[in-house]
Design an enzyme around this catalytic site. Structure first.
Site, PDB file in Angstrom:
ATOM      1  N   ASP A 135      27.001  39.673  47.657  1.00  0.00           N
ATOM      2  CA  ASP A 135      26.653  38.387  48.767  1.00  0.00           C
ATOM      3  C   ASP A 135      27.272  37.061  48.370  1.00  0.00           C
ATOM      4  O   ASP A 135      27.039  36.558  47.115  1.00  0.00           O
ATOM      5  CB  ASP A 135      25.146  38.407  48.862  1.00  0.00           C
ATOM      6  N   PHE A 161      40.654  34.598  52.901  1.00  0.00           N
ATOM      7  CA  PHE A 161      39.956  34.693  54.131  1.00  0.00           C
ATOM      8  C   PHE A 161      38.573  33.588  54.139  1.00  0.00           C
ATOM      9  O   PHE A 161      38.473  32.828  53.129  1.00  0.00           O
ATOM     10  CB  PHE A 161      39.383  36.339  54.404  1.00  0.00           C
TER      11      PHE A 161
HETATM   12  P1  ITT Z   1      28.710  41.808  54.033  1.00  0.00           P
HETATM   13  O1  ITT Z   1      27.361  41.452  54.574  1.00  0.00           O
HETATM   14  O2  ITT Z   1      28.907  43.225  54.655  1.00  0.00           O
HETATM   15  O3  ITT Z   1      28.855  41.984  52.562  1.00  0.00           O
HETATM   16  P2  ITT Z   1      29.522  39.351  55.055  1.00  0.00           P
HETATM   17  O4  ITT Z   1      30.860  38.886  55.512  1.00  0.00           O
HETATM   18  O5  ITT Z   1      28.451  39.435  56.141  1.00  0.00           O
HETATM   19  O6  ITT Z   1      29.913  40.812  54.579  1.00  0.00           O
HETATM   20  P3  ITT Z   1      28.482  37.058  53.446  1.00  0.00           P
HETATM   21  O7  ITT Z   1      27.267  37.089  53.631  1.00  0.00           O
HETATM   22  O8  ITT Z   1      28.568  37.570  51.662  1.00  0.00           O
HETATM   23  O9  ITT Z   1      29.328  38.657  53.733  1.00  0.00           O
HETATM   24  O10 ITT Z   1      29.528  36.236  53.438  1.00  0.00           O
HETATM   25  C1  ITT Z   1      29.445  34.960  53.818  1.00  0.00           C
HETATM   26  C2  ITT Z   1      30.676  34.523  54.369  1.00  0.00           C
HETATM   27  O11 ITT Z   1      31.150  33.498  53.462  1.00  0.00           O
HETATM   28  C3  ITT Z   1      31.782  35.505  54.717  1.00  0.00           C
HETATM   29  O12 ITT Z   1      31.740  35.948  56.053  1.00  0.00           O
HETATM   30  C4  ITT Z   1      33.045  34.310  54.717  1.00  0.00           C
HETATM   31  O13 ITT Z   1      33.110  33.480  55.638  1.00  0.00           O
HETATM   32  C5  ITT Z   1      32.670  33.593  53.714  1.00  0.00           C
HETATM   33  N1  ITT Z   1      33.167  33.974  52.282  1.00  0.00           N
HETATM   34  C6  ITT Z   1      32.545  35.001  51.420  1.00  0.00           C
HETATM   35  N2  ITT Z   1      33.513  35.096  50.386  1.00  0.00           N
HETATM   36  C7  ITT Z   1      34.284  34.306  50.423  1.00  0.00           C
HETATM   37  C8  ITT Z   1      35.652  33.923  49.576  1.00  0.00           C
HETATM   38  O14 ITT Z   1      35.716  34.569  48.450  1.00  0.00           O
HETATM   39  N3  ITT Z   1      36.524  33.073  50.055  1.00  0.00           N
HETATM   40  C9  ITT Z   1      36.138  32.285  51.289  1.00  0.00           C
HETATM   41  N4  ITT Z   1      34.924  32.556  51.923  1.00  0.00           N
HETATM   42  C10 ITT Z   1      34.346  33.494  51.747  1.00  0.00           C
END
Ligand code: ITT
Length: 194
Positions: free
Chosen positions: A68, A150
């Protein structure tokens, strides 16, 4: 060889996790088709990562791993934080979220300091679980740059001499310096100490 089933549904995160953990001898099995989406109801990354890992571990009977991640921007009081995926709305695209972030910061002078924080949670079917974290300090650019990565990568600049955005790094470069890489290195240390 250590093996976990991957609880995170985000393909970009899964790819990075595999690229970082594979060479360290940790294999991630695919998230099972049809695995129920877990509502991220907690108000911390730790809470939500543990929810995701525990839910998948219980339904599969396997050791599960979840990521997360949030982007915490100082001038916005830590937003978008735990709500990073849904910042511009429930079904927001990466681009929607970036557009909203730049708009919210339009009146804020540089440097707009921020950090990415990743929490990695592991849960075992017997009930045990733990989490580790990694952070990366940066600043929010005035406009998007770069085609890699991303999410918020095109607007997240490294601090210091190298001011590229994470989207301007190669995959390998991001996977050395990133919040996710730091959290996963902490995971490897934690596993080795057990
Ligand atoms: P899961 O619940 O399936 O794990 P999710 O996309 O909902 O996937 P998160 O809540 O952890 O996961 O992600 C939060 C958002 O933060 C994600 O949708 C991206 O927009 C951003 N994010 C996460 N990791 C990132 C990274 O390494 N670089 C840039 N943006 C990132």
């Amino acid at each position: 060889m250590v093996r976990f089933v991957l609880a995170t549904a985000n393909v970009h995160k899964g790819n990075e996790m595999r690229a970082i953990l594979g060479p360290l001898g940790i294999e991630l099995g695919d998230r099972p088709h049809g695995a129920a989406e877990v509502d991220e109801t907690e108000d911390t990354l730790e809470g939500n990562a543990l929810l995701k890992a525990r839910a998948l571990s219980q339904t599969t009977g396997l050791a599960a791993i979840a990521d997360d991640t949030g982007l915490f921007v100082d001038a916005l009081g830590g937003q978008p934080g735990v709500r990073s995926a849904r910042y511009a709305g429930e079904r927001a695209s990466y681009e929607d979220n970036v557009v909203k972030l730049l708009a919210e910061l339009a009146q804020t002078p540089e440097p707009r300091t921020a950090r990415f924080r990743t929490v990695i949670a592991v849960a075992y079917p017997e009930g045990e679980s733990f989490s580790v974290a990694g952070e990366l300090e940066g600043t929010i650019a005035v406009s998007a740059r770069g085609a890699g990565g991303f999410g918020y990568d095109p607007v997240f600049e490294l601090r210091g001499v190298d001011r590229r955005t994470l989207a301007e790094l190669s995959e390998n470069e991001k996977n050395v310096v990133s919040h996710r890489a730091r959290a996963l290195r902490a995971l490897v240390e934690e596993l080795a100490s057990r």
